[in-house]
Design an enzyme around this catalytic site. Structure first.
Site, PDB file in Angstrom:
ATOM      1  N   LEU A   1      36.762  25.264  40.491  1.00 42.85           N
ATOM      2  CA  LEU A   1      36.285  26.387  39.679  1.00 42.85           C
ATOM      3  C   LEU A   1      36.491  27.718  40.383  1.00 42.85           C
ATOM      4  O   LEU A   1      36.124  28.768  39.848  1.00 42.85           O
ATOM      5  CB  LEU A   1      34.792  26.204  39.376  1.00 42.85           C
ATOM      6  CG  LEU A   1      34.384  24.859  38.752  1.00 42.85           C
ATOM      7  CD1 LEU A   1      32.866  24.770  38.626  1.00 42.85           C
ATOM      8  CD2 LEU A   1      35.049  24.667  37.399  1.00 42.85           C
TER       9      LEU A   1
ATOM     10  N   TYR B   1      47.314  38.207  25.748  1.00 46.20           N
ATOM     11  CA  TYR B   1      46.956  37.424  26.913  1.00 46.20           C
ATOM     12  C   TYR B   1      47.985  37.512  28.036  1.00 46.20           C
ATOM     13  O   TYR B   1      47.836  36.883  29.070  1.00 46.20           O
ATOM     14  CB  TYR B   1      46.764  35.949  26.526  1.00 46.20           C
ATOM     15  CG  TYR B   1      45.583  35.709  25.624  1.00 46.20           C
ATOM     16  CD1 TYR B   1      44.404  36.441  25.790  1.00 46.20           C
ATOM     17  CD2 TYR B   1      45.621  34.754  24.625  1.00 46.20           C
ATOM     18  CE1 TYR B   1      43.309  36.227  24.976  1.00 46.20           C
ATOM     19  CE2 TYR B   1      44.520  34.523  23.807  1.00 46.20           C
ATOM     20  CZ  TYR B   1      43.377  35.269  23.984  1.00 46.20           C
ATOM     21  OH  TYR B   1      42.292  35.048  23.174  1.00 46.20           O
TER      22      TYR B   1
END
Length: 398
Positions: A64, A114
């Site tokens: 993460l 994006y």
């Protein structure tokens, strides 16, 4: 199983680690198939030697780690793609072929808006992990996160939900540039639930098409099965309605599993200490007091009634309204009589044997404190909010 979580002190990492600890410590028994021996929490203040030892020993990796708003855009590559490469090199060094989960982003799709340095770095990390999987025969799980929200998320960083909740809870302004902008949202508890499924080998596989998710057991990617779409304007309106509860006492409509439920829970987690307590208006007279507690939009309201020793309250009836009286402290006699009839229904109740007694429509009713020394405390529920213009309440002694 020993689990490595990188970015353990971040928003997702912190929620995941606490969920893993609950399973490890036997507090959460919803995943009996998982046996967690240890959790290795790696973050910015951890050493390279610690990471080395974790990579040698772990049986699953939740990667993460990453940055969202660096001072220099070059940090995107360093923290996202380069860190992953270093992590995988350490796993290979020790011959560790445990599964690896990667937190990517919908910005990795490189479509339209994006196409950003952040998205490019996430896409590069995805390709690195795919190659690692092919070359080493390792199971990998790549999740492209949409906008995440929930408890412990840092406001004024990369979550508009966290910022809105924090500001509204603390009486600060929010800025909504376009009320019609629709967000794809993933609630942290739904994400953690999916990651626990991934740990158990039950992840939800998918492909991404036109910025959407197509679930497919053979898909290259993974995704949490529950997402929500809602506009910025709707989010702001909901959060302000939550704030108004301290004045109106009205609990908002929050169906289980709904975006309203998840936003309400998130909003509450940002309340400052002085707003955790809601002052209530006590209507006090010589008989005792009556205080409205909570109201709902379509399921009535809750109140608490305190009667002094020997006092009788009520002595009225309703056409359509019905109620529950629940004595939680003291001893009482509840009496009910159908209008036009003589028979009186009597119910002796006390706080040592809690019961809910119906106040029937068309029956005049009362409640009598049987004690000479103690107050009687009764929780009352009515099926509708009290309307002073149409009270549906008529005096008549039982």
């Amino acid at each position: 199983m020993k689990i490595l979580v990188t970015g353990a002190k971040g928003f997702v990492g912190r929620n995941l680690c606490e969920a893993l600890k609950n399973i490890r410590d036997g507090k959460d028994r919803t995943h009996p198939e998982l046996c967690i021996e240890d959790i290795y929490e790696y973050d910015l203040d951890s050493s390279d030697e610690e990471l080395e030892a974790y990579c040698k020993d772990c049986g699953f990796v939740f990667n993460l780690a990453g940055v969202n708003r660096p001072v220099d855009t070059s940090e995107f590559k360093t923290s996202n793609a380069d860190f992953l490469s270093a992590l995988l090199d350490k796993l290979k060094k020790h011959g560790n072929k445990c599964p690896v989960m990667l937190s990517s982003s919908i910005q990795a799709s490189l479509q339209g808006r994006y196409n950003t340095p952040y998205g490019v770095s996430k896409k590069e990390a995805e390709e690195i992990l795919f190659r690692y999987s092919e070359e080493n025969g390792v199971r990998v799980l790549i999740y492209r996160f949409p906008n995440l929200f929930g408890k412990w998320c840092r406001p004024n960083y990369n979550s508009v939900i966290a910022t809105f909740c924090n500001n509204i809870a603390n009486d600060m302004e929010i800025t909504v540039n376009d009320r019609g902008t629709v967000l794809r949202l993933l609630y942290i508890d739904d994400l953690v639930a999916e990651m626990l499924c991934a740990l158990a080998g039950k992840e939800h596989r998918c492909e991404y098409q036109d910025d959407g998710v197509l679930f497919d057991p053979a898909g290259k990617y993974c995704a949490a099965p529950v997402e929500h779409s809602i506009s910025l304007g709707e989010i702001a309106d909901l959060l302000y309605s939550f704030k108004d509860q301290s004045k109106t006492l009205i609990v908002p409509n929050i169906p289980a599993g709904s975006i309203q439920y998840k936003l309400y829970s998130t909003y509450l987690s940002y309340l400052p200490k002085e707003k955790v307590v809601i002052p209530l208006k006590m209507n006090v007279d010589e008989r005792g007091s009556f205080t409205e507690l909570l109201k709902t939009l379509d399921c009535g309201q809750f109140s608490v009634n305190i009667s002094k020793p020997g006092i009788t309250k009520g002595q009225h009836w309703h056409n359509s309204k019905w109620e529950f009286f629940i004595v939680v402290s003291g001893r009482a006699l509840i009496q009910e009589r159908k209008i036009g009839a003589d028979e009186v229904l009597e119910f002796y109740v006390d706080g040592d044997n809690i019961q809910a007694v119906h106040m029937l429509p068309g029956y005049t009713h009362n409640i009598i404190n049987l004690s000479d020394t103690e107050n009687l405390v009764t929780l009352m529920w009515a099926n509708e909010l009290f309307d002073p213009q149409k009270p549906d309440t008529f005096f008549e002694k039982v």
